[in-house]
Scaffold this motif. Structure first.
Motif, PDB file in Angstrom:
ATOM      1  N   ALA A  29       0.815  -0.960  -0.052  1.00  0.00           N
ATOM      2  CA  ALA A  29      -0.022   0.057   0.032  1.00  0.00           C
ATOM      3  C   ALA A  29       0.862   1.162   0.035  1.00  0.00           C
ATOM      4  O   ALA A  29       0.394   2.169  -0.727  1.00  0.00           O
ATOM      5  CB  ALA A  29      -0.759  -0.346   1.143  1.00  0.00           C
ATOM      6  N   MET A  30       2.025   1.073   0.872  1.00  0.00           N
ATOM      7  CA  MET A  30       2.801   2.404   0.837  1.00  0.00           C
ATOM      8  C   MET A  30       3.541   2.706  -0.582  1.00  0.00           C
ATOM      9  O   MET A  30       3.421   3.659  -1.096  1.00  0.00           O
ATOM     10  CB  MET A  30       4.217   2.049   1.794  1.00  0.00           C
ATOM     11  N   ARG A  32       2.236   1.983  -3.557  1.00  0.00           N
ATOM     12  CA  ARG A  32       1.332   2.515  -4.165  1.00  0.00           C
ATOM     13  C   ARG A  32       1.142   3.799  -4.151  1.00  0.00           C
ATOM     14  O   ARG A  32       0.788   4.687  -5.118  1.00  0.00           O
ATOM     15  CB  ARG A  32      -0.099   1.694  -4.351  1.00  0.00           C
ATOM     16  N   LYS A  33       1.271   4.391  -3.149  1.00  0.00           N
ATOM     17  CA  LYS A  33       0.778   5.938  -2.651  1.00  0.00           C
ATOM     18  C   LYS A  33       1.951   6.690  -3.164  1.00  0.00           C
ATOM     19  O   LYS A  33       1.774   7.950  -3.326  1.00  0.00           O
ATOM     20  CB  LYS A  33       0.868   5.964  -1.159  1.00  0.00           C
ATOM     21  N   VAL A  34       3.114   6.093  -3.482  1.00  0.00           N
ATOM     22  CA  VAL A  34       4.184   6.995  -4.115  1.00  0.00           C
ATOM     23  C   VAL A  34       4.518   6.699  -5.504  1.00  0.00           C
ATOM     24  O   VAL A  34       5.470   7.155  -5.825  1.00  0.00           O
ATOM     25  CB  VAL A  34       5.715   6.864  -3.184  1.00  0.00           C
ATOM     26  N   ASP A  36       3.354   8.163  -8.063  1.00  0.00           N
ATOM     27  CA  ASP A  36       3.250   9.294  -8.783  1.00  0.00           C
ATOM     28  C   ASP A  36       4.765   9.824  -9.049  1.00  0.00           C
ATOM     29  O   ASP A  36       5.213  10.262 -10.080  1.00  0.00           O
ATOM     30  CB  ASP A  36       2.385  10.399  -8.198  1.00  0.00           C
ATOM     31  N   ASN A 108       7.947  10.820   1.543  1.00  0.00           N
ATOM     32  CA  ASN A 108       8.116   9.486   1.633  1.00  0.00           C
ATOM     33  C   ASN A 108       7.636   9.212   3.142  1.00  0.00           C
ATOM     34  O   ASN A 108       7.031   8.248   3.569  1.00  0.00           O
ATOM     35  CB  ASN A 108       9.293   8.974   1.139  1.00  0.00           C
ATOM     36  N   VAL A 111       4.266   8.968   4.336  1.00  0.00           N
ATOM     37  CA  VAL A 111       3.620   7.553   4.003  1.00  0.00           C
ATOM     38  C   VAL A 111       4.140   6.375   4.777  1.00  0.00           C
ATOM     39  O   VAL A 111       3.064   5.829   5.332  1.00  0.00           O
ATOM     40  CB  VAL A 111       3.888   7.212   2.501  1.00  0.00           C
TER      41      VAL A 111
END
Length: 245
Positions: A29-30, A32-34, A36, A108, A111
């Motif tokens: 999940a982490m 995927r959050k970065v 971009d 980061n 997150v």
């Protein structure tokens, strides 16, 4: 630290190690959050290697450790790694400056540090790998001491220069909360033609009196950066500085 137009930094790293383990699903999940900022993802298999000498003959043991998620930018210069108990943020050359790296770390960190990981940091570190490229065209050999103060002190065995060396030192810094590892070595295959290249690796880290609140962790990185800059200047000579200006 003095400002250089051509800083010799080939890799800059900030890493946090937590006493808390993160599950595979949470790491995913982490990652995927970065996405971009880091378009490319690799799930890396890692192994913990240990050496047992109790029987008189060294035996090696390799045990799998939890997977980690490695993300890179399209140009491969920006890197983030989320592991089961750590986060690493790195920037390869060209190095755009501390403000750029610190901003990447902060994004980061927001997150990764949610939950208990940001409150249970057992190690925080800043590591810079510098490559000093020394022109050798028309020069029979160079003296490492003209450029670097962290070099081997060996007797003159032959009239030819050293073909390689590795020097490592671990010591406290001027700040009682921080320690450092300093490594210098000769690059056996210099990337530039008619050059001799030396690596100067400075790792400034903290394992004690680390703030317990996640919000107080990032500000201490400025302490590490200041110490790193001071150590770098102490390790090089004016002759080396001329190469960076």
């Amino acid at each position: 630290m003095k400002s250089y137009s051509r800083p010799p930094i080939v890799e800059a790293v900030v890493e946090f190690v937590s006493a808390v383990n993160v599950s595979f699903d949470d790491l995913q999940a982490m990652s995927r959050k970065v996405a971009d900022d880091y378009k490319n993802e690799t799930v890396e298999k890692a192994f913990d290697v240990s050496v047992d000498t109790s029987g008189g003959i060294p035996t090696f043991h390799s045990d799998p450790s939890p997977d980690r998620f490695r993300r890179t930018s399209d140009d491969q210069a920006d890197i983030v790694i989320f592991a089961h108990n750590s986060m690493l943020v790195a920037r390869l050359a060209p190095y755009p400056g501390w403000e750029y790296l610190n901003d990447r770390v902060a994004r980061n960190w927001r997150v990764w540090s949610k939950g208990q990981t940001g409150k249970n940091i057992r190690r925080a570190g800043v590591r810079y790998v510098n490559r000093i490229d020394i022109p050798t065209a028309g020069i029979e050999h160079i003296d490492i001491r003209d450029y670097l103060r962290v070099q081997p002190n060996v007797p003159m065995i032959a009239d030819r220069p050293m073909s390689g060396f590795l020097v490592q030192a671990s010591m406290p810094t001027a700040n009682p909360n921080w320690d450092c590892n300093i490594t210098s070595t000769l690059v056996l295959e210099p990337p530039l033609l008619n050059h001799t290249s030396i690596l100067l690796d400075i790792d400034v880290y903290r394992t004690r009196d680390i703030p317990s609140k996640a919000a107080d962790i990032l500000p201490i990185l400025d302490e590490a950066r200041t110490l790193k800059n001071t150590i770098f200047e102490l390790c090089i000579t004016d002759q080396a500085r001329k190469l960076f200006r």
